[in-house]
Design a protein around this motif. Structure first.
Motif, short mmCIF file in Angstrom:
data_model
loop_
_atom_site.label_atom_id
_atom_site.label_comp_id
_atom_site.label_asym_id
_atom_site.label_seq_id
_atom_site.Cartn_x
_atom_site.Cartn_y
_atom_site.Cartn_z
N GLN A 4 0.93 -1.17 0.05
CA GLN A 4 0.02 -0.05 -0.13
C GLN A 4 0.88 1.40 0.02
N GLN A 5 1.97 1.16 0.89
CA GLN A 5 2.91 2.28 0.96
C GLN A 5 3.47 2.54 -0.37
N LEU A 6 4.02 1.50 -1.13
CA LEU A 6 4.69 1.66 -2.41
C LEU A 6 3.61 2.06 -3.49
N ARG A 7 2.30 1.73 -3.56
CA ARG A 7 1.41 2.28 -4.25
C ARG A 7 1.37 3.59 -4.22
N ALA A 8 1.01 3.98 -2.80
CA ALA A 8 1.05 5.61 -2.47
C ALA A 8 2.19 6.42 -3.12
N LEU A 32 8.16 6.13 3.24
CA LEU A 32 7.92 4.71 3.64
C LEU A 32 8.28 4.53 4.90
N LEU A 33 9.06 5.26 5.35
CA LEU A 33 9.58 5.18 6.81
C LEU A 33 8.90 6.14 8.14
N PHE A 34 8.36 7.15 7.58
CA PHE A 34 7.81 8.02 8.57
C PHE A 34 6.39 8.77 8.18
N THR A 35 5.69 9.04 8.92
CA THR A 35 4.13 9.75 8.55
C THR A 35 4.64 10.79 7.95
N PRO A 36 3.61 11.44 6.95
CA PRO A 36 4.05 12.64 6.03
C PRO A 36 4.60 13.73 6.86
N GLY A 37 3.84 13.96 8.04
CA GLY A 37 4.23 15.10 8.80
C GLY A 37 5.42 14.98 9.36
N GLU A 38 5.86 13.73 9.95
CA GLU A 38 7.17 13.56 10.20
C GLU A 38 8.25 13.77 9.34
N ALA A 39 7.91 13.18 8.17
CA ALA A 39 8.94 13.14 6.99
C ALA A 39 9.37 14.63 6.72
N SER A 40 8.59 15.59 6.69
CA SER A 40 8.75 16.81 6.60
C SER A 40 9.43 17.51 7.32
N THR A 41 9.94 17.02 8.61
CA THR A 41 10.68 17.73 9.39
C THR A 41 12.06 17.32 9.40
N TYR A 42 12.48 16.21 8.47
CA TYR A 42 13.82 15.96 8.37
C TYR A 42 14.40 16.69 7.03
N THR A 46 19.83 14.48 6.79
CA THR A 46 19.32 13.58 7.99
C THR A 46 18.83 12.17 7.30
N ILE A 47 17.88 12.28 6.34
CA ILE A 47 17.30 11.20 5.71
C ILE A 47 18.42 10.23 4.96
N TYR A 48 19.59 11.11 4.36
CA TYR A 48 20.69 10.35 3.50
C TYR A 48 21.25 9.67 4.97
N GLU A 49 21.59 10.34 5.91
CA GLU A 49 22.21 9.69 7.00
C GLU A 49 21.68 8.50 7.62
N ILE A 50 20.41 8.49 7.81
CA ILE A 50 19.69 7.61 8.30
C ILE A 50 19.54 6.33 7.26
#
Length: 117
Positions: A4-8, A32-42, A46-50
Motif C-alpha cells: 500500500q505504501q509503495l502504491r501511494a 515509507l519510513l515516517f508519517t508524512p508530517g514527520e518526514a517533512s521535519t527531516y 538527515t534522511i541520507y544519514e539514516i
C-alpha cells in the motif's frame, strides 16, 4: 502494508512544474519510513544519514562476501555524497531512469528486512 505504501508512493510522483510540489514539500512529504508530517521535519542530509546507517547495518550482518557486495553496490551508487547535490529535475531522462531503476531494485532487496527494527 508495504505494498500500500509503495502504491501511494508511486501515485505521488509530482513533477517540478506541478502546482502541488511547493505545498507538499513545505507541509508533508511521502515516506515509507515516517508519517508524512514527520518526514517533512527531516532535511535531505538527515534522511541520507539514516539510510546510509541502515545500509551499513545490512552490509555488516551479511555472512558472505557476495551478499555484502550486493548491498555495497547500493552504497556506492545511491548513498554517495555526490547524490546529495543532484537536482533530479535537472538530470536527463536517461539519468533519472537509471536512478529510478536502482532505487526500485533496492526497495525489492529491502523487502525481507523491512520489519527488522
Amino acid at each position: 502494508m508495504l505494498s500500500q505504501q509503495l502504491r501511494a508512493h508511486r501515485a505521488f510522483q509530482p513533477t517540478p512544474t506541478s502546482n502541488n510540489v511547493q505545498n507538499v514539500s513545505q507541509k508533508q512529504k511521502p515516506s515509507l519510513l515516517f508519517t508524512p508530517g514527520e518526514a517533512s521535519t527531516y532535511n535531505l542530509r538527515t534522511i541520507y544519514e539514516i539510510g546510509l546507517n541502515g545500509l551499513e547495518e545490512l552490509i555488516n550482518i551479511q555472512k558472505s562476501a557476495l551478499e555484502k557486495q550486493k548491498w555495497v553496490q547500493y552504497r556506492d551508487t545511491l548513498f554517495t555524497e555526490a547524490i546529495l547535490s543532484k537536482e533530479r529535475h535537472l538530470l536527463s531522462k536517461d539519468e533519472n531512469d537509471s536512478i529510478d531503476i536502482t532505487v526500485n531494485e533496492l526497495l525489492l532487496e529491502l523487502g525481507p528486512y523491512w520489519l527488522m527494527r
